[in-house]
Enzyme design. Structure first.
Site, PDB file in Angstrom:
ATOM      1  N   GLU A   1       0.624  -1.298   0.045  1.00  0.00           N
ATOM      2  CA  GLU A   1       0.086   0.031  -0.116  1.00  0.00           C
ATOM      3  C   GLU A   1       0.589   1.413  -0.214  1.00  0.00           C
ATOM      4  O   GLU A   1       1.807   1.796   0.422  1.00  0.00           O
ATOM      5  CB  GLU A   1      -1.005  -0.071   1.130  1.00  0.00           C
ATOM      6  CG  GLU A   1      -1.657   1.078   1.055  1.00  0.00           C
ATOM      7  CD  GLU A   1      -3.181   1.640   2.559  1.00  0.00           C
ATOM      8  OE1 GLU A   1      -3.121   2.037   2.273  1.00  0.00           O
ATOM      9  OE2 GLU A   1      -2.886  -0.012   2.929  1.00  0.00           O
TER      10      GLU A   1
ATOM     11  N   LYS B   1      -8.517  -0.875   1.088  1.00  0.00           N
ATOM     12  CA  LYS B   1      -9.649  -1.353   1.587  1.00  0.00           C
ATOM     13  C   LYS B   1     -10.226  -2.513   0.715  1.00  0.00           C
ATOM     14  O   LYS B   1     -11.229  -2.828  -0.012  1.00  0.00           O
ATOM     15  CB  LYS B   1     -10.748  -0.864   2.419  1.00  0.00           C
ATOM     16  CG  LYS B   1     -10.590   0.017   3.693  1.00  0.00           C
ATOM     17  CD  LYS B   1     -10.768  -1.179   4.550  1.00  0.00           C
ATOM     18  CE  LYS B   1      -9.750  -0.199   6.110  1.00  0.00           C
ATOM     19  NZ  LYS B   1      -8.642  -0.545   6.236  1.00  0.00           N
TER      20      LYS B   1
END
Length: 416
Positions: free
Chosen positions: A220, A236
């Site tokens: 990420e 997410k």
């Protein structure tokens, strides 16, 4: 050099760099065309350092960047939230990472494609590294890994968080738990090698500050700046891959169309849009990609991309501060979520869910999110890793617990 030779060079270069008191090894594992300007940056040796505590950390970093318009590499721990908001933490700190740490390296090597370049330092260092033997792998001793939360306590916490959501205190909260080992003796290089071999990711890295190590296989990005464009890419939505090709494609399609995962993702997208607005030229914040599905060796991920033009009136360090800590690791609304994280989590996060990365001489930067990472203090012999997930009112406590165990098992397999 061919790809295999590049990968061997990386191993040798990291071994060389890790002998210095400060080093940062950033490796995108050949995802560079999608994710960044470099495949790999290797910084080691310290010309100048900045160590700052909560209270004046961001202002100190701003001064440091103004005084040193050079390459620098650094760490922002999650606890800098206490400088941004009126928050406190009283939990024990057994890893002892500084709240903020940056260094200007004496030596810097970049890799892009087949090109290895010395950006800073002695020009013959590439030959010196090439002549080193391939690093040997040192097996770790058996570790007694424990959890800070027993299952019943975890389930109870999820139920309480759901009640906060029901009352309207929050919409979503990232809740984490720590796994740890005391009297742990590991070889950081071998451990990092195994971690990234199992899970090569675009924002992985090895960060050393003397006796403290971050061994990260994070996929990420927190925030990057290229020219006057800021980009954040929150994750997410996660689905474990299958060895069966047809089943794997079905899992990927199901993730893309999963309404619960989309709802969690869009809440964080809205939060990031709001954070970027604080630094943006008016009207420039946009969602470049919503619910993108990206495939990695172990998992499929739902990733969205949000960008803006940085206002000429905002210093880039303030842009980092305005978005920190990242929404994917806090929740919405952000402040209330962080208050409840402090209330319900048992461990100090410290470097976990913070960020490390680089700032270039022209003020461009790229920082990751410290997840799927092992934190280690070789003096206290304390080893830690944390796992968690987004909790919404639709969350099933049992399934959330099982997901935590699944995420923990991947790192446990590396440590064994």
């Amino acid at each position: 050099m061919i790809l295999q030779q590049i990968d061997t060079f990386k191993q040798k270069a990291l071994q060389y760099a890790s002998t210095f008191e400060a080093c940062c090894f950033l490796d995108s594992h050949h995802y560079e065309d999608k994710y960044g300007k470099y495949d790999c940056l290797i910084a080691f040796g310290s010309e100048k350092e900045l160590t700052a505590s909560v209270g004046n950390a961001f202002s100190s970093l701003k001064t440091f960047t103004k005084e040193n318009k050079e390459w620098m590499f650094g760490l922002l721990t999650y606890d800098l939230k206490n400088e941004i908001e009126d928050l406190q933490h009283t939990k024990e700190d057994l890893l002892q990472f500084p709240d903020l740490y940056f260094f200007v390296p004496k030596n810097l090597i970049s890799i892009k494609g087949n090109n290895i370049q010395v950006i800073k330092g002695k020009t013959d260092i590439i030959d010196e590294i090439l002549n080193l033997p391939v690093p040997s792998k040192v097996p770790n001793k058996v570790l007694d890994i424990k959890s800070k939360l027993v299952k019943a306590e975890y389930l109870c916490s999820i139920d309480k968080i759901r009640q906060h959501i029901k009352r309207g205190d929050i919409y979503e909260m990232n809740f984490c738990q720590e796994f740890f080992a005391e009297n742990a003796i590991i070889d950081p290089l071998t451990t990092y090698y195994h971690l990234t071999k199992i899970s090569p990711t675009p924002f992985s890295g090895f960060f050393k500050i003397r006796n403290k190590y971050i061994l990260s296989a994070t996929p990420e990005r927190f925030l990057s700046k290229s020219g006057n464009i800021l980009t954040s890419q929150p994750i997410k939505g996660t689905a474990k891959r299958s060895d069966n090709q047809a089943e794997d494609l079905s899992i990927k399609t199901d993730l893309k169309n999963n309404k619960k995962e989309q709802a969690e993702n869009v809440m964080i997208v809205d939060l990031v849009r709001n954070d970027l607005t604080k630094s943006a030229t008016k009207g420039s914040v946009k969602v470049d990609e919503l619910f993108g599905i990206y495939t990695f060796p172990q998992v499929h991920q739902m990733i969205s991309s949000i960008s803006c033009e940085l206002s000429s009136e905002v210093h880039f360090v303030d842009a980092i501060k305005n978005t920190f800590p990242m929404g994917s690791m806090t929740g919405a609304p952000k402040l209330r979520a962080m208050q409840l994280i402090d209330q319900y989590e048992r461990s100090k996060r410290g470097a976990y869910s913070g960020s490390f990365g680089y700032i270039s001489p022209d003020g461009d930067f790229d920082f990751n999110v410290i997840i799927r990472s092992i934190l280690y203090n070789s003096t206290t012999k304390y080893l830690s890793f944390q796992v968690g997930g987004a909790i919404t009112y639709q969350s099933d406590a049992e399934k959330e617990y099982e997901e935590c165990l699944l995420k923990a098992s991947a790192i446990m397999s590396v440590l064994s």
